[in-house]
Every structure is written in C-alpha cells, then in structure tokens.
Design a protein around this motif. Sequence first.
Motif, PDB file in Angstrom:
ATOM      1  N   ASP A  27    -105.056 -98.474  39.250  1.00  0.00           N
ATOM      2  CA  ASP A  27    -104.344 -99.018  38.084  1.00  0.00           C
ATOM      3  C   ASP A  27    -103.320-100.302  38.694  1.00  0.00           C
ATOM      4  OD1 ASP A  27    -102.859 -97.090  39.480  1.00  0.00           O
ATOM      5  OD2 ASP A  27    -101.877 -96.555  38.022  1.00  0.00           O
ATOM      6  N   HIS A  28    -103.438-100.379  39.985  1.00  0.00           N
ATOM      7  CA  HIS A  28    -102.459-101.112  40.796  1.00  0.00           C
ATOM      8  C   HIS A  28    -103.313-102.485  41.208  1.00  0.00           C
ATOM      9  CE1 HIS A  28     -99.819 -98.111  42.332  1.00  0.00           C
ATOM     10  NE2 HIS A  28     -99.630 -97.828  40.892  1.00  0.00           N
ATOM     11  N   SER A  29    -102.635-103.793  41.313  1.00  0.00           N
ATOM     12  CA  SER A  29    -103.616-104.938  41.693  1.00  0.00           C
ATOM     13  C   SER A  29    -103.029-105.291  43.029  1.00  0.00           C
ATOM     14  CB  SER A  29    -103.418-105.914  40.643  1.00  0.00           C
ATOM     15  OG  SER A  29    -104.053-105.525  39.416  1.00  0.00           O
ATOM     16  N   SER A  30    -103.942-105.367  44.097  1.00  0.00           N
ATOM     17  CA  SER A  30    -103.216-105.706  45.520  1.00  0.00           C
ATOM     18  C   SER A  30    -103.089-107.238  45.428  1.00  0.00           C
ATOM     19  CB  SER A  30    -104.497-105.289  46.345  1.00  0.00           C
ATOM     20  OG  SER A  30    -104.448-103.954  46.454  1.00  0.00           O
ATOM     21  N   TRP A  31    -102.075-107.665  45.908  1.00  0.00           N
ATOM     22  CA  TRP A  31    -102.180-109.270  46.078  1.00  0.00           C
ATOM     23  C   TRP A  31    -101.657-109.808  47.393  1.00  0.00           C
ATOM     24  CZ3 TRP A  31     -97.376-111.000  47.738  1.00  0.00           C
ATOM     25  CH2 TRP A  31     -96.186-110.000  47.695  1.00  0.00           C
ATOM     26  N   GLY A  32    -101.514-108.905  48.523  1.00  0.00           N
ATOM     27  CA  GLY A  32    -101.185-109.441  49.636  1.00  0.00           C
ATOM     28  C   GLY A  32    -101.173-108.302  50.860  1.00  0.00           C
ATOM     29  N   GLY A  48     -97.682-116.846  53.797  1.00  0.00           N
ATOM     30  CA  GLY A  48     -98.218-117.587  52.406  1.00  0.00           C
ATOM     31  C   GLY A  48     -99.753-117.807  52.532  1.00  0.00           C
ATOM     32  N   GLU A  49    -100.238-117.954  53.912  1.00  0.00           N
ATOM     33  CA  GLU A  49    -101.617-118.189  53.888  1.00  0.00           C
ATOM     34  C   GLU A  49    -102.473-117.263  53.207  1.00  0.00           C
ATOM     35  OE1 GLU A  49    -104.598-118.983  57.534  1.00  0.00           O
ATOM     36  OE2 GLU A  49    -102.747-118.778  57.951  1.00  0.00           O
ATOM     37  N   GLU A  50    -103.629-117.560  52.460  1.00  0.00           N
ATOM     38  CA  GLU A  50    -104.633-116.673  52.009  1.00  0.00           C
ATOM     39  C   GLU A  50    -105.648-116.209  52.871  1.00  0.00           C
ATOM     40  OE1 GLU A  50    -106.911-116.460  47.577  1.00  0.00           O
ATOM     41  OE2 GLU A  50    -106.670-118.422  48.539  1.00  0.00           O
ATOM     42  N   ILE A  51    -105.372-114.967  53.212  1.00  0.00           N
ATOM     43  CA  ILE A  51    -106.174-114.414  54.321  1.00  0.00           C
ATOM     44  C   ILE A  51    -107.580-113.945  54.048  1.00  0.00           C
ATOM     45  CG2 ILE A  51    -105.031-112.014  54.146  1.00  0.00           C
ATOM     46  CD1 ILE A  51    -105.380-114.214  57.593  1.00  0.00           C
ATOM     47  N   LEU A  52    -107.682-113.241  52.816  1.00  0.00           N
ATOM     48  CA  LEU A  52    -108.779-113.001  51.924  1.00  0.00           C
ATOM     49  C   LEU A  52    -108.781-113.511  50.599  1.00  0.00           C
ATOM     50  CD1 LEU A  52    -108.851-109.036  53.007  1.00  0.00           C
ATOM     51  CD2 LEU A  52    -110.202-111.074  53.958  1.00  0.00           C
ATOM     52  N   PRO A  53    -109.841-113.721  49.855  1.00  0.00           N
ATOM     53  CA  PRO A  53    -109.908-114.097  48.519  1.00  0.00           C
ATOM     54  C   PRO A  53    -108.863-113.520  47.797  1.00  0.00           C
ATOM     55  CG  PRO A  53    -111.786-113.988  49.245  1.00  0.00           C
ATOM     56  CD  PRO A  53    -110.962-113.098  50.291  1.00  0.00           C
ATOM     57  N   GLY A  54    -107.731-113.902  47.180  1.00  0.00           N
ATOM     58  CA  GLY A  54    -106.694-113.420  46.371  1.00  0.00           C
ATOM     59  C   GLY A  54    -105.652-112.642  47.193  1.00  0.00           C
ATOM     60  N   ILE A  55    -105.650-112.501  48.286  1.00  0.00           N
ATOM     61  CA  ILE A  55    -104.847-111.829  49.300  1.00  0.00           C
ATOM     62  C   ILE A  55    -104.118-112.802  50.129  1.00  0.00           C
ATOM     63  CG2 ILE A  55    -104.484-110.012  50.851  1.00  0.00           C
ATOM     64  CD1 ILE A  55    -105.728-108.954  48.049  1.00  0.00           C
ATOM     65  N   VAL A  56    -102.587-112.798  50.181  1.00  0.00           N
ATOM     66  CA  VAL A  56    -102.013-113.573  50.798  1.00  0.00           C
ATOM     67  C   VAL A  56    -101.315-112.866  52.026  1.00  0.00           C
ATOM     68  CG1 VAL A  56    -101.762-115.460  49.113  1.00  0.00           C
ATOM     69  CG2 VAL A  56     -99.983-113.569  49.158  1.00  0.00           C
ATOM     70  N   LEU A  57    -100.842-113.729  52.998  1.00  0.00           N
ATOM     71  CA  LEU A  57    -100.101-112.779  54.086  1.00  0.00           C
ATOM     72  C   LEU A  57     -98.513-113.171  54.080  1.00  0.00           C
ATOM     73  CD1 LEU A  57    -100.645-111.628  56.757  1.00  0.00           C
ATOM     74  CD2 LEU A  57    -100.908-113.767  57.800  1.00  0.00           C
ATOM     75  N   GLN A  58     -97.819-111.974  53.926  1.00  0.00           N
ATOM     76  CA  GLN A  58     -96.393-112.019  53.891  1.00  0.00           C
ATOM     77  C   GLN A  58     -95.646-111.238  55.098  1.00  0.00           C
ATOM     78  OE1 GLN A  58     -94.506-113.367  51.455  1.00  0.00           O
ATOM     79  NE2 GLN A  58     -96.357-114.341  50.442  1.00  0.00           N
ATOM     80  N   ALA A  59     -94.623-112.012  55.401  1.00  0.00           N
ATOM     81  CA  ALA A  59     -93.696-111.300  56.546  1.00  0.00           C
ATOM     82  C   ALA A  59     -92.975-110.376  55.834  1.00  0.00           C
ATOM     83  CB  ALA A  59     -93.019-112.402  57.321  1.00  0.00           C
ATOM     84  N   PHE A  67     -99.718-103.189  59.814  1.00  0.00           N
ATOM     85  CA  PHE A  67     -99.748-104.076  58.407  1.00  0.00           C
ATOM     86  C   PHE A  67     -99.942-103.034  56.909  1.00  0.00           C
ATOM     87  CE2 PHE A  67    -104.300-103.335  58.652  1.00  0.00           C
ATOM     88  CZ  PHE A  67    -104.779-103.169  57.410  1.00  0.00           C
ATOM     89  N   ARG A  68     -99.469-103.463  55.939  1.00  0.00           N
ATOM     90  CA  ARG A  68     -99.512-102.755  54.705  1.00  0.00           C
ATOM     91  C   ARG A  68    -100.178-103.700  53.538  1.00  0.00           C
ATOM     92  NH1 ARG A  68     -94.608-102.410  51.434  1.00  0.00           N
ATOM     93  NH2 ARG A  68     -93.236-104.030  51.858  1.00  0.00           N
ATOM     94  N   VAL A  69    -100.539-103.065  52.765  1.00  0.00           N
ATOM     95  CA  VAL A  69    -101.312-103.743  51.357  1.00  0.00           C
ATOM     96  C   VAL A  69    -100.216-103.794  50.405  1.00  0.00           C
ATOM     97  CG1 VAL A  69    -102.915-103.332  49.612  1.00  0.00           C
ATOM     98  CG2 VAL A  69    -103.352-102.775  52.083  1.00  0.00           C
ATOM     99  N   LEU A  70     -99.790-105.106  50.072  1.00  0.00           N
ATOM    100  CA  LEU A  70     -98.798-105.280  48.997  1.00  0.00           C
ATOM    101  C   LEU A  70     -99.341-105.142  47.532  1.00  0.00           C
ATOM    102  CD1 LEU A  70     -96.960-108.306  50.743  1.00  0.00           C
ATOM    103  CD2 LEU A  70     -96.447-105.673  50.944  1.00  0.00           C
ATOM    104  N   CYS A  71     -98.840-104.615  46.772  1.00  0.00           N
ATOM    105  CA  CYS A  71     -99.402-104.486  45.212  1.00  0.00           C
ATOM    106  C   CYS A  71     -98.379-104.541  44.176  1.00  0.00           C
ATOM    107  CB  CYS A  71    -100.250-103.214  45.082  1.00  0.00           C
ATOM    108  SG  CYS A  71     -99.376-101.863  45.146  1.00  0.00           S
ATOM    109  N   ASP A  72     -98.632-104.747  42.864  1.00  0.00           N
ATOM    110  CA  ASP A  72     -97.917-104.785  41.778  1.00  0.00           C
ATOM    111  C   ASP A  72     -97.424-103.396  41.291  1.00  0.00           C
ATOM    112  OD1 ASP A  72    -100.271-104.031  40.388  1.00  0.00           O
ATOM    113  OD2 ASP A  72    -100.324-105.492  39.039  1.00  0.00           O
TER     114      ASP A  72
END
Length: 111
Positions: A27-32, A48-59, A67-72
Amino acid sequence: MVDTATMGKLLERFAQGVAAHDRENPDHSSWGIGMAHFDIERLGLEEGEEILPGIVLQADGGVTGNFRVLCDGEHDQAGEQQQEEVVDAVASEEVGEPVYIEGPAPVRPPL
C-alpha cells in the motif's frame, strides 16, 4: 566516478531494495533512495538524479555505506506510537542524609 561493474552491483542492490519494500508494503509507493551526501558525491552521482525508473536519489543524512528506500507511507510498529516516560530532571526529595565533617571553619574566598 566508480567503474561500471561496481555501479551495476549498486543499481542491482537498489532495485532489490525497492522490490523488497514494495513486496512487504503493497500500500506504499516507493519514490526514492536515501543515502548519505558523502556517498552520493563519492559515487559521482547527483542528488535528485533519477537512478531507476521513477526512483530519485536523495541525500537524507543517513549513515555512510547504507541506503534506504523512501516512500509515501509511514512505517510505525502496528500503528502505535510509543509513549515516553516523563522523568523529573531534579529530585524533589532528599535521598540520603547530609554528611558533616568536624574540623576548622571552611576557608572563604575574598570578595
């Protein structure tokens, strides 16, 4: 910039992490991907670079080397928030008895 073999392994780990997150949290959408700023620079990537389709890199100030997966969604333990115990910083009652030392009067500094 790192060599292509290392970058390929890194991208594979990112994809595995996102897939595992999405599998465990449908039920969560990964975005970064969140990484330490140091690691982003060391790898020759940009925030801010798109590292995978729909997934951006954030500091995100995380620990270097991870690393960790960022989601909504929010990941809390079964929707419960742990309440913090309130503790007095200064004791309101005396625990021990005062100690008195016999001898000459204490020396006081001049004013």
